[in-house]
Design a protein around this motif. Structure first.
Motif, short mmCIF file in Angstrom:
data_model
loop_
_atom_site.label_atom_id
_atom_site.label_comp_id
_atom_site.label_asym_id
_atom_site.label_seq_id
_atom_site.Cartn_x
_atom_site.Cartn_y
_atom_site.Cartn_z
N ALA A 30 0.83 -1.21 0.00
CA ALA A 30 0.00 0.00 0.00
C ALA A 30 0.86 1.25 0.00
O ALA A 30 0.55 2.23 -0.69
N ILE A 31 1.96 1.27 0.77
CA ILE A 31 2.78 2.48 0.80
C ILE A 31 3.84 2.49 -0.30
O ILE A 31 4.58 3.46 -0.44
N GLY A 32 3.90 1.41 -1.09
CA GLY A 32 4.78 1.42 -2.26
C GLY A 32 6.19 0.91 -2.03
O GLY A 32 7.04 0.99 -2.90
N ASP A 33 6.46 0.37 -0.81
CA ASP A 33 7.78 -0.21 -0.58
C ASP A 33 7.98 -1.44 -1.45
O ASP A 33 9.08 -1.73 -1.91
N TRP A 34 6.91 -2.19 -1.61
CA TRP A 34 6.93 -3.32 -2.55
C TRP A 34 6.13 -2.87 -3.77
O TRP A 34 4.95 -2.58 -3.66
N GLY A 81 -5.86 -11.63 -4.73
CA GLY A 81 -5.33 -10.95 -5.90
C GLY A 81 -4.21 -9.96 -5.59
O GLY A 81 -3.88 -9.11 -6.39
N VAL A 82 -3.62 -10.08 -4.40
CA VAL A 82 -2.56 -9.15 -4.01
C VAL A 82 -1.21 -9.59 -4.56
O VAL A 82 -0.40 -8.77 -4.99
N ILE A 83 -0.97 -10.89 -4.56
CA ILE A 83 0.27 -11.40 -5.12
C ILE A 83 -0.06 -12.50 -6.13
O ILE A 83 -1.18 -13.01 -6.16
N GLY A 120 8.66 -18.04 -9.05
CA GLY A 120 8.55 -17.45 -7.72
C GLY A 120 7.29 -16.61 -7.56
O GLY A 120 6.37 -16.71 -8.36
N CYS A 121 7.29 -15.80 -6.51
CA CYS A 121 6.11 -15.00 -6.19
C CYS A 121 6.37 -13.52 -6.48
O CYS A 121 7.48 -13.04 -6.29
N PHE A 122 5.31 -12.86 -6.93
CA PHE A 122 5.43 -11.46 -7.32
C PHE A 122 4.25 -10.67 -6.76
O PHE A 122 3.17 -11.21 -6.56
N VAL A 123 4.46 -9.37 -6.58
CA VAL A 123 3.35 -8.48 -6.29
C VAL A 123 2.50 -8.40 -7.56
O VAL A 123 3.04 -8.38 -8.67
N LEU A 127 -3.83 -1.16 -6.50
CA LEU A 127 -3.75 -2.05 -5.37
C LEU A 127 -3.81 -1.31 -4.04
O LEU A 127 -4.57 -1.68 -3.15
N GLY A 128 -3.05 -0.24 -3.94
CA GLY A 128 -2.97 0.51 -2.69
C GLY A 128 -4.33 0.92 -2.19
O GLY A 128 -4.72 0.60 -1.06
N THR A 129 -5.12 1.57 -3.06
CA THR A 129 -6.44 2.04 -2.64
C THR A 129 -7.35 0.86 -2.33
O THR A 129 -8.12 0.91 -1.39
#
Lengths: 298, 132
Positions: free
Chosen positions: B30-34, B68-70, B77-80, B86-88
């Motif tokens: 949500a804050i964009g770190d990932w 549906g987040v990742i 492997g796993c991804f965002v 997504l954030g909102t």
């Protein structure tokens, strides 16, 4: 080659005052099994059977593909066992013990051993008799870990450790699992350690296995429910409710089969679900033991 | 930067461990770190770094994937997820959960909707805001 790190099938061991009965237990490689039970439940006996230190009366035991006790020598090369008696020589130093274990086990990793001395805050030149209980536990664990065994069997590895030492030990145990092929079985009555580390959970009580499940599905099944009833006259009788408390219109109950069908049964019985809370493993442990012992009496 | 630094499981938190992990992942996204489509740590790496069992992280990833987040790509492997809103969406979901909880507590306490709205207004005004 099997995918199971070990398996116990119908294992029974009779003692004059204690019976381990029909134990069915296995674990896939790369997983952690937390083995919980009150004192005297048979946890140590089970581990000792797996190491061939105690011979079972009936059933089959396989460890890393080797039948036990027949091939216990082959199995022991690849298994690390830390029991309650730590088997350290009080007049020898930790360095002496490290050299000793290195001579016996070709898999010994000396760089890792020296790293562990530092991480566990130990001193290699110190004699065992001068060590505190916590330091002895860590020393014994170091001697097992540095062999890099495929299967770790640990009897109460965190009992008697202060919070800092406990954290160091748990940290090293999780680090072991970075390698997907390595497996851990550890017994404990510290449910918090088990809850944190385990993929699977086994409950043993009075020589009987009473629960064996994935940790997450296990925790998912158990809930504390607060209910409001339309009338508080008759006792609430819904299958799946354990430990019902409160006689009036507000009732608190614990269940081990939370889900849609229980919700429907509760509505049908004229109750409204007010809150549903997850339980800690400790709460489940206490509730489960109580029901097991009631069943035993009945 | 290490993607896993700062993650922590609280023993005092009553919620299951996998929920705590889910929440912290959602926050980071949500804050964009990932960032969207960024590769995220493997289940095992995550478990080792947090000192929790593999099954706990597996459960968190499974639920996040369902939401549906990742996304998991076989062998990669796993991804965002790629969804830019997504954030909102995450905030909306979380807000909704809290509103439902607040409404439930209000009903339990016998409050009218008007009373609840008054309380919400008060709470809203108590939150410090930076001047825009």
């Amino acid at each position: 080659m099997t995918d199971l790190a070990f398996s116990l099938r119908g294992v029974t061991k009779h003692y004059p005052h204690f019976d381990l009965r029909d134990l069915e237990l296995d674990l896939i490689r790369g997983q952690v099994l937390g083995f919980i039970g009150p004192n005297g439940a048979g946890k140590s006996t089970t581990l000792r059977i797996m190491m061939g230190l105690v011979h079972h009366d009936e059933g089959r035991v396989e460890v890393l593909g080797h039948p036990i006790p027949a091939e216990q020598i082959q199995a022991k090369k690849r298994v690390g066992f830390a029991g309650e008696d730590l088997r350290l020589y009080s007049h020898a130093t930790l360095a002496w013990h490290m050299a000793f274990v290195r001579r016996i086990f070709p898999s010994w990793d000396d760089a890792y051993a020296r790293e562990l001395v530092k991480r566990f805050d130990l001193r290699a030149d110190q004699k065992v008799k001068g060590l505190s209980h916590g330091q002895r536990v860590k020393a014994a664990l170091l001697l097992v870990l540095a062999r890099r065994p495929e299967l770790l069997l640990l009897d109460e590895p965190t009992t008697g450790l202060d919070p800092v030492a406990r954290r160091e030990v748990l940290g090293e145990l999780t680090a072991v699992l970075a390698d997907e092929e390595r497996t851990i079985l550890f017994s404990s009555h510290n449910t918090r350690d088990v809850e944190q580390l385990s993929d699977r959970i086994a409950f043993l009580d009075r020589g009987r296995l009473i629960e064996f499940d994935d940790k997450e599905s296990f925790l998912d099944r158990w809930r504390r429910i607060r209910l409001q009833r339309s009338s508080g006259d008759e006792p609430l009788d819904v299958p799946g409710l354990l430990d019902v408390e409160g006689g009036g219109r507000l009732v608190t109950a614990i269940t081990d089969r939370w889900g849609g069908s229980l919700r429907r049964d509760l509505t049908r019985a004229g109750t409204t679900v007010q809150t549903v809370e997850p339980l800690t493993l400790e709460e489940i442990f206490v509730a489960r033991l109580a029901t097991h012992r009631e069943e035993a009496v009945a | 930067m290490n993607m896993l630094s700062g993650f922590a499981i609280s023993q005092a938190d009553g919620r299951p461990m996998y929920r705590q992990v889910m929440e912290q992942i959602k926050q980071r996204i949500a804050i964009g770190d990932w960032q969207p489509e960024q590769k995220i740590p493997s289940i095992r790496e995550f478990a080792v770094a947090l000192r929790v069992s593999v099954i706990t992280i597996k459960r968190a990833y499974m639920e996040l994937e369902r939401d549906g987040v990742i996304v998991t790509m076989q062998g990669k492997g796993c991804f965002v997820a790629a969804d830019p809103n997504l954030g909102t969406r995450l905030h909306g979901q979380e807000l909704d959960e809290h509103l439902v909880e607040a409404a439930r507590l209000a009903v339990l306490a016998g409050l009218e909707l008007e009373d609840l709205l008054d309380l919400l207004r008060e709470a809203y005004e108590r939150i410090p805001r930076s001047p825009t």
